[in-house]
Design an enzyme around this catalytic site. Structure first.
Site, short mmCIF file in Angstrom:
data_model
loop_
_atom_site.label_atom_id
_atom_site.label_comp_id
_atom_site.label_asym_id
_atom_site.label_seq_id
_atom_site.Cartn_x
_atom_site.Cartn_y
_atom_site.Cartn_z
N ARG A 17 -2.63 6.06 3.02
CA ARG A 17 -3.35 4.80 3.11
C ARG A 17 -2.53 3.70 2.47
NH1 ARG A 17 -6.27 1.31 0.41
NH2 ARG A 17 -5.86 2.40 -1.55
N GLN A 18 -2.58 2.51 3.11
CA GLN A 18 -2.09 1.27 2.52
C GLN A 18 -3.15 0.21 2.76
OE1 GLN A 18 1.94 1.40 4.42
NE2 GLN A 18 2.65 0.83 2.37
N SER A 19 -3.29 -0.74 1.84
CA SER A 19 -4.47 -1.59 1.81
C SER A 19 -4.49 -2.66 2.89
CB SER A 19 -4.60 -2.25 0.43
OG SER A 19 -4.74 -1.26 -0.58
N THR A 20 -3.35 -3.23 3.24
CA THR A 20 -3.31 -4.34 4.18
C THR A 20 -2.25 -4.11 5.23
OG1 THR A 20 -1.71 -5.59 2.86
CG2 THR A 20 -4.05 -5.93 2.36
N GLN A 58 1.24 -4.82 3.92
CA GLN A 58 1.86 -3.70 3.23
C GLN A 58 2.41 -2.66 4.22
OE1 GLN A 58 -0.93 -2.06 0.45
NE2 GLN A 58 -1.06 -3.93 -0.79
#
Length: 505
Positions: free
Chosen positions: A2-5, A8
């Protein structure tokens, strides 16, 4: 994974690489079948959005086919307490392990469950601290007027001198023309009609949200109303005009953004922060007039909406206080009738009053003529000055359009000349673009020639916008009665504007 945006995902490639390397870590621990779940790339783990990857992980845990969950750290799995506790509970029930770079944990054991719970709490607390720190820093910078928020058309952030006007003079004059027309006409829609009659264009971004290149297209209502309602054009720096709202949907927290707040609740308002197209007092008057013109809201004096009546939206019933409505009766040459109709429509009550509008309009007109009779010469001179200014402004706008069209034609010509003639796939398209710009130059030149040739009176006879009082021939003394009657005969909106002016004075 997972990465937030999405930013990113595109820029923080090292974090992606480290998370994908967890496949090798799992194989070193002896797991032969390793499945990568990366559907949550670009999604926050705060619980505000749906996470198909996390839901898939939960479903696989419920089937009992998962032996271990590998993550780079606890924040990659979740940053909100309910999701984290649900994951640990499921892992404990199916005897699945949780593995990160620090070690292997068994959620079924009290000590490991305690340690994993602390990691999840720390991850959630870390997100709250980062968010609060960023918001407070942005608010503190905005209170000084230094936060570089997005600015509307007509302004740019300069690297050295800060905020200033857009160097495009055509854009500046278009914005000033919108305010000048609203000052004169008093209605956003009438501003739109008058500018469409004059062939005014407005920029539209051609590169998405980058706001670097624009296409000039015919002006629209949303362009006019957004400029009139934006306090930025009054020289005010405003931060916090909108808010987020939270609601529970299907047991999950959902946040929506962009809900506008009333002006009294704006977080930061710095007047005289930068050079404005209008003053703050004029901006407040514009907002009051726009609010009064809104027929969907109660209160205020409503704007005229056409018709032959002189006082639509201006008079109220002396018995119940409701605003009178205008209806037209008779065959052929209909006449206006003022009625107190609201009570009858909503509560089936008897009408308070109903009377012929011609006699009332004639009486009001006589009183208005008597009031303005001493200022007949001054009114004629002011009308002449406004006429000349309007003609000069319109001619200037067309000249700026022509200048822009000639530049675009010259640029298209240079692009066509720089192209290899043998490459017909590109040369043909550049040739068509060049021809289109030349046609636009011809159109602008024809408009300019027409403006220079046509007399003002002839043009106003064909305009849909509210006409202005024409220049008195020979500068002779003009009867106020003749001027007013001429305006009223030409346009119902003109008569309404005159009655509004008399009411204000």
């Amino acid at each position: 994974m997972r990465q937030s945006t999405q930013a990113q995902v595109q820029l923080n490639l090292e974090s992606q690489r480290r998370q994908y390397e967890l496949v090798d870590v799992a194989r070193r621990w002896g797991y032969r079948k390793v499945e990568v779940i990366d559907e949550d790339l670009g999604r926050t783990a705060s619980g505000a959005v749906e996470r198909p990857g996390f839901e898939r992980l939960v479903e696989d845990l419920c089937t009992g086919h998962v032996g271990a969950v590998l993550c780079l750290e606890a924040s990659r799995l979740s940053r909100n307490g309910p999701d984290w506790r649900r994951l640990l509970e499921l892992c404990g029930e199916v005897d699945a392990r949780v593995i990160d770079l620090d070690g292997v944990y068994d959620p079924g054991l009290p000590n490991d469950r305690l340690l994993l719970g602390m990691k999840g709490s720390i991850s959630e607390f870390e997100l709250g601290v980062l968010r609060a720190r960023m918001y407070e820093a942005a608010r503190a910078k905005a209170q000084r007027g230094e936060l570089r928020i997005s600015v509307p058309f007509g302004y740019v952030w300069h690297r050295d001198c800060g905020l200033g006007f857009d160097p495009d003079m055509r854009l500046q004059e278009t914005i000033r023309l919108i305010f000048a027309r609203f000052r004169e006409l008093g209605s956003a829609r009438q501003v739109l009609i008058s500018m469409i009659d004059d062939g005014v264009h407005f920029p539209r971004p051609s590169d998405g949200k980058k706001m670097v290149s624009f296409d000039w297209v015919p002006i629209r209502y949303r362009n006019v109303i957004s400029i009139l309602k934006n306090p930025f054009y009054a020289g005010a720096y405003v931060y916090g005009k909108s808010e987020k709202r939270t609601e529970i949907v299907d047991g999950r927290v959902r946040k929506s953004y962009g809900h506008y707040k009333p002006a009294s609740e704006w977080a930061v308002v710095l007047k005289d922060h930068h050079e404005g197209y209008i003053g703050w007092s004029e901006y407040e008057r514009n907002q009051e007039l726009l609010a009064a013109n809104a027929y969907g809201k109660a209160g205020g004096v409503k704007s005229g909406r056409g018709g032959r009546a002189l006082l639509p939206g201006l008079i109220s019933c002396g018995r119940c206080g409701r605003r009178l409505v205008v209806m037209y009766a008779g065959r052929g040459q209909s006449y206006p009738v003022y009625r107190c109709e609201r009570g009858n429509l909503m509560m089936a009550q008897a009408r308070c009053m109903s009377f012929n509008g011609f006699r009332t309009d004639a009486a009001v007109t006589r009183e208005a003529l008597e009031a303005v009779a001493p200022m007949a010469i001054e009114a004629a001179l002011e009308a002449e000055r406004m006429q000349l200014e309007s003609e000069a402004k319109r001619r200037q706008m067309i000249e700026l359009d022509l200048q822009q069209a000639r530049y675009e034609a010259s640029l298209a010509e240079r692009r066509y000349a720089a192209c290899d003639p043998e490459n017909r796939l590109i040369a043909a398209q550049l040739e068509r673009s060049w021809e289109a710009t030349l046609r636009r130059v011809e159109t602008c030149e024809a408009r300019l020639s027409e403006v220079q040739r046509v007399e003002p009176v002839d043009r106003f006879r064909t305009s849909r916008a509210s006409p202005r009082i024409s220049r008195p021939p020979g500068m002779r003394r003009v009867s106020t009665c003749a001027v007013v009657s001429n305006c009223c005969a030409r346009s119902s909106r003109t008569s309404w504007r005159m009655s509004m002016t008399m009411r204000a004075t």
